[in-house]
Design a protein around this motif. Structure first.
Motif, PDB file in Angstrom:
ATOM      1  N   ARG A 124       0.834  -1.212   0.000  1.00  0.00           N
ATOM      2  CA  ARG A 124       0.000   0.000   0.000  1.00  0.00           C
ATOM      3  C   ARG A 124       0.865   1.256   0.000  1.00  0.00           C
ATOM      4  N   LEU A 125       1.910   1.253   0.801  1.00  0.00           N
ATOM      5  CA  LEU A 125       2.824   2.400   0.844  1.00  0.00           C
ATOM      6  C   LEU A 125       3.523   2.595  -0.500  1.00  0.00           C
ATOM      7  N   ILE A 126       4.011   1.506  -1.062  1.00  0.00           N
ATOM      8  CA  ILE A 126       4.684   1.589  -2.358  1.00  0.00           C
ATOM      9  C   ILE A 126       3.733   2.099  -3.426  1.00  0.00           C
ATOM     10  N   ASP A 127       2.514   1.599  -3.439  1.00  0.00           N
ATOM     11  CA  ASP A 127       1.546   2.026  -4.454  1.00  0.00           C
ATOM     12  C   ASP A 127       1.176   3.500  -4.309  1.00  0.00           C
ATOM     13  N   ALA A 128       1.131   4.016  -3.082  1.00  0.00           N
ATOM     14  CA  ALA A 128       0.849   5.447  -2.884  1.00  0.00           C
ATOM     15  C   ALA A 128       1.982   6.286  -3.467  1.00  0.00           C
ATOM     16  N   PHE A 129       3.218   5.901  -3.193  1.00  0.00           N
ATOM     17  CA  PHE A 129       4.365   6.625  -3.733  1.00  0.00           C
ATOM     18  C   PHE A 129       4.421   6.482  -5.252  1.00  0.00           C
ATOM     19  N   ALA A 130       4.147   5.280  -5.753  1.00  0.00           N
ATOM     20  CA  ALA A 130       4.160   5.047  -7.203  1.00  0.00           C
ATOM     21  C   ALA A 130       3.136   5.920  -7.917  1.00  0.00           C
ATOM     22  N   ALA A 131       1.968   6.095  -7.323  1.00  0.00           N
ATOM     23  CA  ALA A 131       0.940   6.939  -7.937  1.00  0.00           C
ATOM     24  C   ALA A 131       1.450   8.368  -8.109  1.00  0.00           C
ATOM     25  N   ASP A 132       2.160   8.881  -7.113  1.00  0.00           N
ATOM     26  CA  ASP A 132       2.763  10.215  -7.235  1.00  0.00           C
ATOM     27  C   ASP A 132       3.786  10.241  -8.362  1.00  0.00           C
ATOM     28  N   CYS A 133       4.613   9.229  -8.417  1.00  0.00           N
ATOM     29  CA  CYS A 133       5.654   9.169  -9.444  1.00  0.00           C
ATOM     30  C   CYS A 133       5.036   9.094 -10.838  1.00  0.00           C
ATOM     31  N   ILE A 134       3.988   8.328 -10.975  1.00  0.00           N
ATOM     32  CA  ILE A 134       3.294   8.231 -12.264  1.00  0.00           C
ATOM     33  C   ILE A 134       2.690   9.581 -12.640  1.00  0.00           C
ATOM     34  N   SER A 135       2.071  10.256 -11.669  1.00  0.00           N
ATOM     35  CA  SER A 135       1.459  11.557 -11.970  1.00  0.00           C
ATOM     36  C   SER A 135       2.516  12.588 -12.355  1.00  0.00           C
ATOM     37  N   ASP A 136       3.755  12.399 -11.914  1.00  0.00           N
ATOM     38  CA  ASP A 136       4.854  13.278 -12.307  1.00  0.00           C
ATOM     39  C   ASP A 136       5.490  12.845 -13.626  1.00  0.00           C
ATOM     40  N   GLY A 137       5.000  11.743 -14.212  1.00  0.00           N
ATOM     41  CA  GLY A 137       5.522  11.269 -15.484  1.00  0.00           C
ATOM     42  C   GLY A 137       6.859  10.562 -15.393  1.00  0.00           C
ATOM     43  N   LEU A 138       7.192  10.037 -14.219  1.00  0.00           N
ATOM     44  CA  LEU A 138       8.477   9.356 -14.056  1.00  0.00           C
ATOM     45  C   LEU A 138       8.462   7.983 -14.725  1.00  0.00           C
ATOM     46  N   ALA A 139       9.617   7.588 -15.221  1.00  0.00           N
ATOM     47  CA  ALA A 139       9.741   6.319 -15.936  1.00  0.00           C
ATOM     48  C   ALA A 139       9.757   5.113 -15.018  1.00  0.00           C
ATOM     49  N   GLY A 140      10.250   5.286 -13.799  1.00  0.00           N
ATOM     50  CA  GLY A 140      10.351   4.150 -12.898  1.00  0.00           C
ATOM     51  C   GLY A 140      10.847   4.562 -11.530  1.00  0.00           C
ATOM     52  N   MET A 141      10.904   3.569 -10.662  1.00  0.00           N
ATOM     53  CA  MET A 141      11.428   3.779  -9.315  1.00  0.00           C
ATOM     54  C   MET A 141      12.252   2.559  -8.938  1.00  0.00           C
ATOM     55  N   HIS A 142      13.052   2.699  -7.885  1.00  0.00           N
ATOM     56  CA  HIS A 142      13.922   1.593  -7.506  1.00  0.00           C
ATOM     57  C   HIS A 142      14.130   1.517  -6.002  1.00  0.00           C
ATOM     58  N   VAL A 143      14.639   0.376  -5.602  1.00  0.00           N
ATOM     59  CA  VAL A 143      15.105   0.133  -4.247  1.00  0.00           C
ATOM     60  C   VAL A 143      16.483  -0.515  -4.356  1.00  0.00           C
ATOM     61  N   VAL A 144      17.263  -0.384  -3.305  1.00  0.00           N
ATOM     62  CA  VAL A 144      18.540  -1.080  -3.223  1.00  0.00           C
ATOM     63  C   VAL A 144      18.511  -1.879  -1.931  1.00  0.00           C
ATOM     64  N   THR A 145      18.873  -3.137  -2.043  1.00  0.00           N
ATOM     65  CA  THR A 145      18.913  -4.035  -0.894  1.00  0.00           C
ATOM     66  C   THR A 145      20.167  -4.893  -1.016  1.00  0.00           C
ATOM     67  N   GLY A 146      20.289  -5.871  -0.197  1.00  0.00           N
ATOM     68  CA  GLY A 146      21.445  -6.753  -0.263  1.00  0.00           C
ATOM     69  C   GLY A 146      21.172  -7.960  -1.145  1.00  0.00           C
ATOM     70  N   VAL A 147      22.207  -8.413  -1.824  1.00  0.00           N
ATOM     71  CA  VAL A 147      22.087  -9.648  -2.602  1.00  0.00           C
ATOM     72  C   VAL A 147      21.707 -10.759  -1.632  1.00  0.00           C
ATOM     73  N   GLY A 148      20.666 -11.493  -1.934  1.00  0.00           N
ATOM     74  CA  GLY A 148      20.204 -12.573  -1.065  1.00  0.00           C
ATOM     75  C   GLY A 148      19.341 -12.120   0.093  1.00  0.00           C
ATOM     76  N   ALA A 149      19.032 -10.825   0.176  1.00  0.00           N
ATOM     77  CA  ALA A 149      18.201 -10.329   1.274  1.00  0.00           C
ATOM     78  C   ALA A 149      16.780 -10.869   1.164  1.00  0.00           C
ATOM     79  N   ARG A 150      16.191 -11.137   2.291  1.00  0.00           N
ATOM     80  CA  ARG A 150      14.829 -11.681   2.342  1.00  0.00           C
ATOM     81  C   ARG A 150      13.808 -10.745   1.691  1.00  0.00           C
ATOM     82  N   ASN A 151      14.007  -9.442   1.804  1.00  0.00           N
ATOM     83  CA  ASN A 151      13.022  -8.503   1.268  1.00  0.00           C
ATOM     84  C   ASN A 151      13.016  -8.427  -0.252  1.00  0.00           C
ATOM     85  N   ALA A 152      14.017  -8.995  -0.928  1.00  0.00           N
ATOM     86  CA  ALA A 152      14.057  -8.962  -2.397  1.00  0.00           C
ATOM     87  C   ALA A 152      12.825  -9.630  -3.000  1.00  0.00           C
ATOM     88  N   ALA A 153      12.365 -10.714  -2.424  1.00  0.00           N
ATOM     89  CA  ALA A 153      11.173 -11.399  -2.948  1.00  0.00           C
ATOM     90  C   ALA A 153       9.934 -10.505  -2.825  1.00  0.00           C
TER      91      ALA A 153
END
Length: 176
Positions: A124-153
């Motif tokens: 829900r949090l990601i989708d709220a931020f994504a909606a703002d980014c889309i309304s600004d016409g941004l091409a994409g968004m990203h996160v950085v995590t650790g290789v093999g980190a549990r949150n990657a899935a």
């Protein structure tokens, strides 16, 4: 669980100081680092990872209300990773993926209280931020995590499908 209200921006909250205090609690519940030399070191660590966003991009800081007057989680974000140099001065290894910022200009960090993980609140949090980014016409968004980190899935399920590994770091981009 009772349906929760939608995410709210820090700048739209009636008591931003209370929200910032809640963010600090959730941050330390979520970090893997537990030992600090002293309170000053603990404060520096917190400021490194959240300070720039709270001070310079409060419009891109989102909170998920918990339905009881508190907060279940938060998202800190930045819509233009290449144009701002603030995070790059304080966040370690910020520029490692700078060549990918044009395709995925916005970035985010997200944390939830341990007892509400797995309930869809992070999405829900990601989708709220994504909606703002889309309304600004941004091409994409990203996160950085650790290789093999549990949150990657989790991020992959949330649409972050462009993966690039550099050393121990994993860049995950989501086209918008």
């Amino acid at each position: 669980m009772t349906p929760l209200p939608p995410p709210v921006r820090l700048t739209g909250l009636p008591d931003p100081a209370a929200a910032r205090a809640a963010l600090r609690v959730i941050f330390f519940q979520s970090t893997s680092r537990a030992d600090f030399a002293d309170e000053a070191a603990r404060n520096r660590f917190f400021t490194t990872w959240t300070g720039w966003y709270l001070d310079h991009a409060p419009h891109d800081v989102w909170f998920q209300p918990d339905g009881a007057g508190g907060y279940a989680g938060y998202l800190t974000g930045c819509r233009d990773s290449a144009a701002v140099d603030g995070p790059g001065r304080v966040i370690p290894k910020y520029g490692v993926f700078a060549d990918l910022f044009a395709a995925f200009p916005a970035h985010l960090h997200i944390n939830l209280a341990p007892d509400v993980r797995g309930l869809g609140l992070g999405r829900r949090l990601i989708d709220a931020f994504a909606a703002d980014c889309i309304s600004d016409g941004l091409a994409g968004m990203h996160v950085v995590t650790g290789v093999g980190a549990r949150n990657a899935a989790f991020y992959t399920r949330a649409g972050f499908i462009h993966a690039v590994e550099r050393g121990p770091l994993l860049f995950l981009g989501r086209p918008l």
